[in-house]
Design a protein around this motif. Structure first.
Motif, mmCIF file in Angstrom:
data_model
loop_
_atom_site.group_PDB
_atom_site.id
_atom_site.type_symbol
_atom_site.label_atom_id
_atom_site.label_comp_id
_atom_site.label_asym_id
_atom_site.label_seq_id
_atom_site.Cartn_x
_atom_site.Cartn_y
_atom_site.Cartn_z
ATOM 1 N N GLU A 1 25.530 -70.550 -50.308
ATOM 2 C CA GLU A 1 26.972 -70.343 -50.194
ATOM 3 C C GLU A 1 27.634 -71.440 -49.364
ATOM 4 O OE1 GLU A 1 28.757 -66.459 -49.707
ATOM 5 O OE2 GLU A 1 26.733 -65.611 -49.864
ATOM 6 N N ALA A 2 26.842 -72.210 -48.640
ATOM 7 C CA ALA A 2 27.396 -73.272 -47.805
ATOM 8 C C ALA A 2 28.115 -74.298 -48.676
ATOM 9 C CB ALA A 2 26.290 -73.948 -47.007
ATOM 10 N N GLY A 3 29.351 -74.553 -48.376
ATOM 11 C CA GLY A 3 30.109 -75.567 -49.095
ATOM 12 C C GLY A 3 30.765 -75.094 -50.382
ATOM 13 N N ARG A 4 30.569 -73.842 -50.744
ATOM 14 C CA ARG A 4 31.238 -73.326 -51.943
ATOM 15 C C ARG A 4 32.739 -73.225 -51.703
ATOM 16 N NH1 ARG A 4 28.023 -68.013 -54.192
ATOM 17 N NH2 ARG A 4 26.161 -69.108 -54.923
ATOM 18 N N ARG A 5 33.480 -73.407 -52.774
ATOM 19 C CA ARG A 5 34.919 -73.164 -52.722
ATOM 20 C C ARG A 5 35.201 -72.012 -53.683
ATOM 21 N NH1 ARG A 5 39.980 -76.786 -54.851
ATOM 22 N NH2 ARG A 5 41.539 -75.232 -54.339
ATOM 23 N N TYR A 6 35.803 -70.965 -53.170
ATOM 24 C CA TYR A 6 36.111 -69.783 -53.970
ATOM 25 C C TYR A 6 37.543 -69.843 -54.482
ATOM 26 C CZ TYR A 6 31.743 -67.789 -52.367
ATOM 27 O OH TYR A 6 30.418 -67.564 -52.125
ATOM 28 N N PHE A 7 37.748 -69.248 -55.656
ATOM 29 C CA PHE A 7 39.070 -69.199 -56.271
ATOM 30 C C PHE A 7 39.454 -67.753 -56.541
ATOM 31 C CE2 PHE A 7 37.387 -73.340 -57.198
ATOM 32 C CZ PHE A 7 38.468 -74.187 -57.016
ATOM 33 N N ASP A 8 40.743 -67.506 -56.653
ATOM 34 C CA ASP A 8 41.239 -66.162 -56.936
ATOM 35 C C ASP A 8 41.090 -65.788 -58.408
ATOM 36 O OD1 ASP A 8 41.972 -65.750 -54.277
ATOM 37 O OD2 ASP A 8 43.961 -66.625 -54.601
ATOM 38 N N GLY B 1 34.821 -64.330 -72.712
ATOM 39 C CA GLY B 1 34.850 -63.022 -73.362
ATOM 40 C C GLY B 1 34.945 -61.903 -72.356
ATOM 41 N N ASP B 2 34.082 -60.915 -72.509
ATOM 42 C CA ASP B 2 34.136 -59.748 -71.624
ATOM 43 C C ASP B 2 33.093 -59.811 -70.508
ATOM 44 O OD1 ASP B 2 31.887 -59.363 -73.135
ATOM 45 O OD2 ASP B 2 32.405 -57.357 -73.813
ATOM 46 N N VAL B 3 32.734 -61.013 -70.082
ATOM 47 C CA VAL B 3 31.787 -61.177 -68.979
ATOM 48 C C VAL B 3 32.340 -60.480 -67.742
ATOM 49 C CG1 VAL B 3 30.792 -62.869 -67.379
ATOM 50 C CG2 VAL B 3 30.796 -63.330 -69.816
ATOM 51 N N ASP B 4 31.506 -59.694 -67.105
ATOM 52 C CA ASP B 4 31.903 -58.955 -65.905
ATOM 53 C C ASP B 4 31.539 -59.773 -64.668
ATOM 54 O OD1 ASP B 4 32.886 -56.817 -64.402
ATOM 55 O OD2 ASP B 4 30.901 -55.885 -64.284
ATOM 56 N N TYR B 5 32.512 -60.088 -63.838
ATOM 57 C CA TYR B 5 32.266 -60.858 -62.621
ATOM 58 C C TYR B 5 33.246 -60.445 -61.538
ATOM 59 C CZ TYR B 5 36.164 -63.624 -64.400
ATOM 60 O OH TYR B 5 37.386 -64.026 -64.865
ATOM 61 N N GLU B 6 32.846 -60.718 -60.297
ATOM 62 C CA GLU B 6 33.682 -60.402 -59.140
ATOM 63 C C GLU B 6 34.225 -61.655 -58.468
ATOM 64 O OE1 GLU B 6 31.179 -58.172 -56.516
ATOM 65 O OE2 GLU B 6 30.686 -56.712 -58.058
ATOM 66 N N LEU B 7 33.462 -62.740 -58.531
ATOM 67 C CA LEU B 7 33.799 -63.961 -57.807
ATOM 68 C C LEU B 7 33.859 -65.168 -58.736
ATOM 69 C CD1 LEU B 7 31.335 -63.458 -54.819
ATOM 70 C CD2 LEU B 7 33.807 -63.080 -54.783
ATOM 71 N N VAL B 8 34.687 -66.133 -58.356
ATOM 72 C CA VAL B 8 34.797 -67.415 -59.065
ATOM 73 C C VAL B 8 34.639 -68.498 -58.015
ATOM 74 C CG1 VAL B 8 36.270 -68.889 -60.474
ATOM 75 C CG2 VAL B 8 36.452 -66.386 -60.689
ATOM 76 N N TRP B 9 33.714 -69.464 -58.241
ATOM 77 C CA TRP B 9 33.504 -70.505 -57.240
ATOM 78 C C TRP B 9 33.019 -71.804 -57.875
ATOM 79 C CZ3 TRP B 9 29.894 -66.657 -58.043
ATOM 80 C CH2 TRP B 9 28.589 -67.054 -58.299
ATOM 81 N N VAL B 10 33.122 -72.868 -57.115
ATOM 82 C CA VAL B 10 32.485 -74.136 -57.459
ATOM 83 C C VAL B 10 31.499 -74.451 -56.345
ATOM 84 C CG1 VAL B 10 34.376 -75.062 -58.852
ATOM 85 C CG2 VAL B 10 34.309 -75.528 -56.413
ATOM 86 N N PRO B 11 30.349 -75.029 -56.712
ATOM 87 C CA PRO B 11 29.381 -75.427 -55.691
ATOM 88 C C PRO B 11 29.857 -76.705 -55.000
ATOM 89 C CG PRO B 11 28.599 -76.090 -57.834
ATOM 90 C CD PRO B 11 29.877 -75.308 -58.059
ATOM 91 N N PRO B 12 29.157 -77.145 -53.976
ATOM 92 C CA PRO B 12 29.585 -78.338 -53.239
ATOM 93 C C PRO B 12 29.766 -79.584 -54.110
ATOM 94 C CG PRO B 12 27.848 -77.216 -52.040
ATOM 95 C CD PRO B 12 27.976 -76.527 -53.366
ATOM 96 N N SER B 13 28.999 -79.711 -55.176
ATOM 97 C CA SER B 13 29.087 -80.905 -56.023
ATOM 98 C C SER B 13 30.274 -80.880 -56.976
ATOM 99 C CB SER B 13 27.818 -81.040 -56.861
ATOM 100 O OG SER B 13 27.769 -79.994 -57.826
ATOM 101 N N TYR B 14 30.927 -79.741 -57.128
ATOM 102 C CA TYR B 14 31.993 -79.558 -58.118
ATOM 103 C C TYR B 14 31.496 -79.862 -59.530
ATOM 104 C CZ TYR B 14 36.146 -78.386 -55.427
ATOM 105 O OH TYR B 14 37.076 -77.720 -54.672
ATOM 106 N N SER B 15 30.208 -79.673 -59.779
ATOM 107 C CA SER B 15 29.632 -79.984 -61.088
ATOM 108 C C SER B 15 29.974 -78.945 -62.142
ATOM 109 C CB SER B 15 28.116 -80.131 -60.970
ATOM 110 O OG SER B 15 27.534 -78.927 -60.508
ATOM 111 N N HIS B 16 30.382 -77.770 -61.737
ATOM 112 C CA HIS B 16 30.716 -76.694 -62.664
ATOM 113 C C HIS B 16 31.473 -75.607 -61.905
ATOM 114 C CE1 HIS B 16 26.990 -75.387 -60.696
ATOM 115 N NE2 HIS B 16 27.425 -74.155 -60.897
ATOM 116 N N ILE B 17 31.942 -74.633 -62.652
ATOM 117 C CA ILE B 17 32.540 -73.438 -62.080
ATOM 118 C C ILE B 17 31.594 -72.300 -62.406
ATOM 119 C CG2 ILE B 17 34.497 -71.836 -62.172
ATOM 120 C CD1 ILE B 17 36.134 -74.293 -63.278
#
Length: 121
Positions: free
Chosen positions: A46-53, A77-93
């Motif tokens: 979780e270190a360095g993650r950036r979370y989004f609303d 689609g209908d993927v169930d999730y609670e959090l949205v974030w990017v890792p420190p590298s910003y390589s993906h969401i």
């Protein structure tokens, strides 16, 4: 993921896997016995993650167009999730919960936990 000849475990976005068409999925024995590369360990922590609303907010950091947001939301689609974030590298969401991701968003694609890759680029 584990590279076929490697001694460490890697996530798919690891720079050490660049150029490999299909890295091998780590076996339970490899997961038990191999360490994780330092870059990947940082990505997974979780270190360095950036979370989004929202997914929309995160996608707009990669591509501000409405089309990218709509395509991403449709691919999730209908993927169930609670959090949205990017890792420190910003390589993906990533979307998921505190324990693990259930889908990964890249430029023009979404990969689901079950291995489905939806390419909309």
């Amino acid at each position: 993921m584990a590279h076929a000849t490697g001694r460490l475990l890697h996530v798919r976005a690891c720079p050490q896997l660049l150029g490999l068409d299909a890295p091998l999925i780590a076996t339970p024995a490899q997961i038990e016995s191999l360490g994780t590369c330092a870059w990947c360990a940082n990505e997974l922590s979780e270190a360095g993650r950036r979370y989004f609303d929202s997914v929309e907010q995160a996608v707009r950091t990669l591509d501000p167009s409405d089309e990218a947001v709509r395509a991403t939301e449709a691919a999730l689609g209908d993927v169930d999730y609670e959090l949205v974030w990017v890792p420190p590298s910003y390589s993906h969401i990533a979307v998921g919960d505190k324990e693990h991701a259930v889908a990964w968003i890249g430029r023009g694609c979404v990969m689901h936990q079950d291995g489905r890759l939806i390419d909309f680029g």
